[in-house]
Design an enzyme around this catalytic site. Structure first.
Site, PDB file in Angstrom:
ATOM      1  N   GLU A 154       1.061  -1.124   0.198  1.00 54.15           N
ATOM      2  CA  GLU A 154      -0.213  -0.318   0.000  1.00 54.15           C
ATOM      3  C   GLU A 154       0.799   1.345   0.117  1.00 54.15           C
ATOM      4  O   GLU A 154       1.681   1.468   1.015  1.00 54.15           O
ATOM      5  CB  GLU A 154      -0.915  -0.129   1.132  1.00 54.15           C
ATOM      6  CG  GLU A 154      -1.763   1.150   1.373  1.00 54.15           C
ATOM      7  CD  GLU A 154      -2.798   1.300   2.595  1.00 54.15           C
ATOM      8  OE1 GLU A 154      -3.138   2.277   2.814  1.00 54.15           O
ATOM      9  OE2 GLU A 154      -2.936   0.441   3.188  1.00 54.15           O
TER      10      GLU A 154
ATOM     11  N   LYS B  69      -7.414 -15.418  16.195  1.00 50.98           N
ATOM     12  CA  LYS B  69      -7.913 -15.106  14.791  1.00 50.98           C
ATOM     13  C   LYS B  69      -9.353 -14.999  14.579  1.00 50.98           C
ATOM     14  O   LYS B  69      -9.803 -15.163  13.124  1.00 50.98           O
ATOM     15  CB  LYS B  69      -7.363 -16.233  13.683  1.00 50.98           C
ATOM     16  CG  LYS B  69      -5.912 -16.551  14.000  1.00 50.98           C
ATOM     17  CD  LYS B  69      -5.530 -17.879  13.047  1.00 50.98           C
ATOM     18  CE  LYS B  69      -4.072 -18.015  13.235  1.00 50.98           C
ATOM     19  NZ  LYS B  69      -3.882 -18.707  14.542  1.00 50.98           N
TER      20      LYS B  69
ATOM     21  N   ASP C 100       2.592 -14.129  12.780  1.00 50.22           N
ATOM     22  CA  ASP C 100       1.312 -14.771  12.037  1.00 50.22           C
ATOM     23  C   ASP C 100       0.358 -13.860  11.538  1.00 50.22           C
ATOM     24  O   ASP C 100      -0.191 -13.123  12.407  1.00 50.22           O
ATOM     25  CB  ASP C 100       0.713 -15.559  13.197  1.00 50.22           C
ATOM     26  CG  ASP C 100      -0.352 -16.464  12.423  1.00 50.22           C
ATOM     27  OD1 ASP C 100      -0.895 -16.174  11.124  1.00 50.22           O
ATOM     28  OD2 ASP C 100      -0.911 -17.171  13.077  1.00 50.22           O
TER      29      ASP C 100
ATOM     30  N   HIS D 276      -2.520  10.261  -1.480  1.00 48.35           N
ATOM     31  CA  HIS D 276      -2.641   9.031  -2.302  1.00 48.35           C
ATOM     32  C   HIS D 276      -2.621   9.075  -3.925  1.00 48.35           C
ATOM     33  O   HIS D 276      -2.079   8.416  -4.520  1.00 48.35           O
ATOM     34  CB  HIS D 276      -4.168   8.349  -1.901  1.00 48.35           C
ATOM     35  CG  HIS D 276      -3.913   7.541  -0.698  1.00 48.35           C
ATOM     36  ND1 HIS D 276      -3.554   6.163  -0.812  1.00 48.35           N
ATOM     37  CD2 HIS D 276      -4.117   7.632   0.590  1.00 48.35           C
ATOM     38  CE1 HIS D 276      -3.410   5.536   0.260  1.00 48.35           C
ATOM     39  NE2 HIS D 276      -3.826   6.638   1.221  1.00 48.35           N
TER      40      HIS D 276
END
EC number: 1.1.1.34
Length: 1054
Positions: A714, A848, A924, A1020
């Site tokens: 990004e 998670k 992770d 951006h």
């Protein structure tokens, strides 16, 4: 003392190179130094203890008739003949020279026992006895050292010099000698000596204390003392035995404390401190070996070491020349100069070898810790061994050693000192004992001899009366003493044997050779790492050659299409560096045999069944996979080469999945360490996915500066966080607080009835249940420690939430093993036989998945990070306003998130920073879900902006999982938190959680500032959009342009 001139550091280079040589061969240098020092030690001991001789006689055996001769000298001798009226006292010399026909010995024996029931033995030739005293008259001077009485009591003569346990008596004798010398000395001299010895002991105590602060154990401090002691003995040997300059024991006793205080151990402490700190700073980067660390340490401190020692040496030499008329002072100055000279020699040799050995032990210990942690975290043993050979960490601290180990170490040293004291000082110790056990005053003849002299001694005769000899019953500790002495005596006699002595010498040589071999084997990782670095550099250079020079033909005529450009596979080679793998060699064999056909499938199956898969070509192995004869997941085990397995898998899948892209290099796979991946990170591997990695920082966190890596695709994310770091640093940096540390696992169990479920819940919530489960859980790991169990009921389902510390590992696998064993113990040992385990994970963890329990109770590391941004920095750097930022945070992060019903999402984009840092550091990525729980708060304080992020469930680890991969491990090295912490397990993982929280803090600050100023879309568009390619000028005239404009207006209106 600071360096006196700038070039002093260059003078340290020679001894630094010597120290490197010693560090490379520590066993050789240590053995050689100790042998030379031992020779000097024995020579000095022989010089001072002249009664001790270096001959083949055992130190536990006395010379023939030694006791009899000594006792004869201590007897009172009397002579009588017919011409004399009575007895005449004579000397021992006269008694041995007079030609008397009869020589009698009167033994005066005293049997003293605190137990009145012990019977006194009956002895032959007893001429008189009274109470506990017996007089024995015999013609030879033989005294029995042990006598047995009729009731079995054994009596022992207490003048025997082999008394290991008569410490009290020895102390009394030494005290008497010391008191006599002190009373005769000047009080001021005594005060000076006491002060000097107190300072010397304080210096030695400071050595151990300072070494402990550097993280050293007991033996490195002891080795420092041994180094100085060796210098002392070598200096004594040269001064006395070679130069003939006598230094008395009294002079040495008086002057040695001053030398210790003046010289001290500060240089060795600084060398050790630099080396150990350097070792910790380098961590697991594998870019420096132990000999290089020692070289740098001596280079850093060697200049001051040479300066201080040379100044003292010149001072002592000058003093000896100036006071040459004072022999004692001159000799002591010469001795002191030689002590410092040998200190300069032994420090870069013996001491450097000891230090290198200590670093090597740290490396070996670190390897063991990493291997055990990885295996407990679920990594297969083979992969854990591979990683532990290349990445090692040490854990050692004197204070962390068990008390038993410390006592044993001290006991060994004290035993060594005592043995030397006992053996070498045996003669004067014996004299001290005799002075207490023997009555050395002249003994007069008893009345029963003088009164019956005319009847019993008619001819010439000599009577020698012994001093009073004391016998005491043998006690239990004396039997132990006898056993010890008998063992030592037998060993001493055995060693004297000409065959046994040669055998012992051969065993010593073999032991030294084996130790050298084992140490070199333990240091293989060092040379291996250096070779790998050299190979990598060479490979990098070779890969920088122009691609057009590649002349190797390709396997296929297929092309890779990218946009409108077409290029052959030969130009799509990977540019990553690293050594070539065996799969590339096999590819070349395949290329050379393009015209040859693949062997029949039956023949390939036969080779597969016989275990000869490695001999097949890649195409043949791929054929077995395509025809279903060899599973994809079994390629690594069958081929024994992880890189080749990846290449074969790509060939097979390119056909099975009709994916020709796998036959190209668009997804790279070469030059990657798949040994670390196998059994640890991924299965059915077909390559690796390169991600761009940026870095933000420096960011000051709790006073320490960090550069934080971020892997992301990004745009603007790294640049935005970088701006946040700049603003935070301008306010003095970020401050963090870690409130909790505990990973969780939540199993679910079922009971036949609700009552049983409720009873189990009550038991688990009780102190008894908590302690029982903790004991079972903690027995499964040396790192995982259960903190608490939280329970809840849903019908007959009982949910448990185990909260556990897991050291520096993230620890999910580690906890699962402990939970599984704890549930098994509940069924088998704790009376819950009817309990049914539904699942080891019942989503009560919660892992998670978004969950309020993680937001409320926390999971992993709970961290709060805060920073204060000055108002002018907000305006100049962030291009915003403090009040605008506070208002935006309330409206967006608090009210907006509440309106959306968010759980733990009261932030702008915490997940952005967490995920980017996780990917860069081998964490992770899926745990980004709960790790991104964050609430961002802002308020105005005296015109400044105070911003904080509270993140209750950051789940990170610095060992295991993706951290075993070299690129991710390198980024952990960048932060200085790779692997397990040396002394405090869990410290590295906790520090990583603080870093993650501060990265989020920087990202939150910058994004909120951009939103408040309206810069988000603009940034951006600037950073994420490529400028449009310039269009070619057209040939439209003005009429056409006006027509198009009118059409566009009509289109917009419609």
């Amino acid at each position: 003392m600071p360096p006196l001139f700038k070039g002093l550091k260059q003078m340290a280079k020679p001894i630094a190179y010597v120290s490197r040589f010693s560090a490379k061969r520590p066993i050789h240098i240590i053995l050689f130094s100790l042998i030379i020092s031992a020779f000097a030690y024995l020579s000095v001991i022989q010089y001072y203890f002249n009664g001790w001789q270096l001959d083949s006689n055992s130190v536990f055996e006395t010379a023939p008739n030694k006791d009899s001769n000594t006792l004869f000298q201590e007897c009172s001798h009397y002579y009588r003949d017919s011409s004399l009226d009575g007895w005449v006292s004579i000397t021992a010399h006269e008694a041995s020279e007079l030609p008397a026909p009869h020589h009698y010995y009167l033994l005066n024996l005293n049997f003293n026992s605190p137990n009145e029931t012990d019977s006194i033995p009956e002895l032959a030739n007893t001429v008189f006895e009274k109470d506990n005293t017996k007089y024995i008259l015999q013609e030879d001077l033989s005294v029995s050292k042990e006598i047995s009485s009729t009731d079995g009591t054994k009596w022992r003569l207490r003048s025997d010099r082999k008394s290991l346990f008569d410490v009290k008596t020895l102390a009394y004798s030494l005290y008497d000698v010391f008191s006599e010398n002190v009373t005769q000395a000047d009080p001021f001299d005594v005060l000076i000596m006491v002060t000097a010895y107190l300072m010397m002991f304080y210096t030695i105590f400071g050595l151990f204390n300072d070494m402990r602060k550097t993280g050293s154990n007991f033996w490195l401090s002891a080795s420092t003392v041994v180094n100085s002691a060796s210098s002392l003995f070598l200096a004594l040997y040269v001064t006395q035995c070679i130069l003939g300059k006598e230094v008395s024991a009294l002079t040495l006793f008086e002057g040695l404390p001053f030398i210790v205080v003046v010289v001290g151990f500060k240089h060795k402490i600084k060398i050790a401190q630099y080396a150990l700190e350097k070792f910790e700073r380098v961590g697991l980067s594998k870019r420096i070996t132990t000999d290089e660390i020692v070289f740098e340490s001596v280079s850093e401190e060697g200049g001051r070491l040479i300066q201080d020692h040379l100044l003292c040496i010149f001072a002592f030499i000058g003093c000896s020349m100036y006071a040459h008329q004072l022999k004692t002072l001159t000799n002591f100055c010469i001795l002191s100069a030689f002590i410092l000279i040998f200190e300069l020699i032994l420090t870069p040799t013996f001491y450097s070898a000891i230090l290198a050995l200590r670093l090597e032990m740290n490396v070996i210990h670190r390897s063991t810790i990493i291997k055990q942690t990885l295996e407990e975290d679920g990594v297969v043993p083979s992969t854990a061994r591979i990683i532990s050979k290349a990445e090692k960490k040490s854990v050692s601290s004197f204070l962390n050693l068990s008390v038993v180990v410390i006592i044993m170490k001290l006991s060994v040293i004290l035993l060594f000192v005592f043995i030397n004291f006992y053996n070498f000082g045996a003669n004067w110790v014996n004299d001290a004992f005799n002075s207490l056990y023997f009555d050395k005053e002249r003994v007069s003849l008893p009345d029963f001899i003088t009164s019956n002299a005319s009847e019993n001694f008619k001819e010439q005769a000599i009577v020698s009366v012994t001093p009073l000899l004391y016998y005491k019953p043998i006690k239990s500790y004396q039997r132990i003493e006898d056993m010890v002495l008998l063992l030592l005596r037998n060993v001493s006699v055995a060693i004297r044997d000409r065959f046994v002595s040669k055998l012992v010498l051969s065993a010593l040589v073999c032991s030294a050779v084996i130790n050298v071999y084992l140490l070199n084997a333990a240091r293989i990782h060092t040379s291996y790492t250096a070779d790998q670095l050299v190979k990598t550099e060479v490979t990098k250079k070779s890969f920088t050659a122009p691609v057009q020079k590649a002349s190797t033909p390709v396997l296929t005529n297929k092309t890779v299409i990218s946009g409108s450009k077409v290029k052959s596979l030969s130009s799509a080679q990977s540019s990553s560096s690293g050594p070539s793998s065996s799969s590339e060699e096999d590819d070349s064999r395949d290329i050379e045999s393009l015209d040859k056909k693949i062997r029949p499938l039956e023949e390939l199956e036969a080779l597969l069944s016989s275990g000869n898969t490695k001999q097949l070509k890649n195409k043949e192995v791929a054929a077995l996979v395509i025809h279903g004869k060899l599973p994809l997941y079994a390629l690594e085990k069958k081929l024994g080469d992880t890189t080749r397995a990846v290449a074969v898998r790509r060939k097979a899948l390119s056909i099975l999945a009709e994916a020709p892209v796998l036959a190209s290099d668009r997804l790279p796979y070469k030059n990657y360490d798949y040994d670390r991946v196998f059994g640890a990170c991924c299965e059915n591997v077909i390559g690796y996915m390169p991600l761009p990695v940026g870095v933000i920082g420096p960011l000051v966190i709790d006073g320490t500066s960090y550069h934080i890596p971020m892997a992301t695709t990004e745009g603007c994310l790294v640049a935005s966080a970088m701006r946040g770091c700049k603003a935070i640093n301008a306010g003095g940096g970020a401050t963090t607080v870690l409130t909790k540390d505990g990973m969780t696992r939540g199993p679910v169990v079922r009971f036949p009835t609700l009552k049983r479920s409720g009873a189990c819940k009550i038991w688990l919530d009780s102190e008894e249940g908590q302690n029982a489960i903790k004991k079972a859980f903690n027995s499964t790991s040396r790192f995982a420690r259960l903190q608490h169990i939280q329970t809840c009921l849903a019908g007959d389902l009982l949910f448990m939430r185990f909260r556990t510390t897991t050291g520096d590992a993230m620890g999910m696998n580690m906890i699962s093993k402990g939970v599984e064993y704890s549930l098994k113990q509940m069924v088998e040992e704790y009376g819950w036989e009817d309990m049914e385990v539904v699942s080891v994970s019942g989503n009560y963890c919660t892992d998670k998945k978004p969950a309020a329990i993680n937001w409320i109770e926390g999971r992993g590391k709970s961290v709060v990070a805060e920073a204060t941004i000055p108002g002018d920095v907000v305006r100049k750097v962030l291009k915003s306003d403090v009040s605008a930022l506070v208002e935006l945070n309330i409206a967006k992060n608090l009210v907006g998130s509440a309106m959306a019903g968010s759980v733990g999402g009261f932030n702008a984009h915490a997940a952005n920073l967490v995920t980017a840092v996780f990917l860069a550091l081998g964490q992770d990525p899926a745990q980004n879900v709960e790790s991104s729980n964050c609430i961002t708060l802002m308020k105005e304080v005296d015109g400044d902006l105070r911003i904080s992020v509270s993140m209750p469930s950051i789940e990170v680890g610095t060992i295991g999982g993706g951290t075993v991969l070299e690129p991710q491990g390198a980024m952990l090295d960048l932060l200085g938190v790779r692997g397990p912490h040396a002394t405090a397990p869990g410290t590295n993982a906790r520090q990583l959680a603080r870093i993650v929280a501060c990265a989020v803090l920087a990202g939150e600050l910058s994004l909120c500032a951009a939103l408040a100023a309206g810069h988000l879309v603009q940034s951006h568009m600037t950073h994420n959009r490529k400028p449009a390619e310039p269009t070619k000028p057209n040939n439209l005239d003005a009429t056409d342009i006006n027509r198009l404009k009118d059409g566009s207006v009509t289109c917009i209106k419609s």
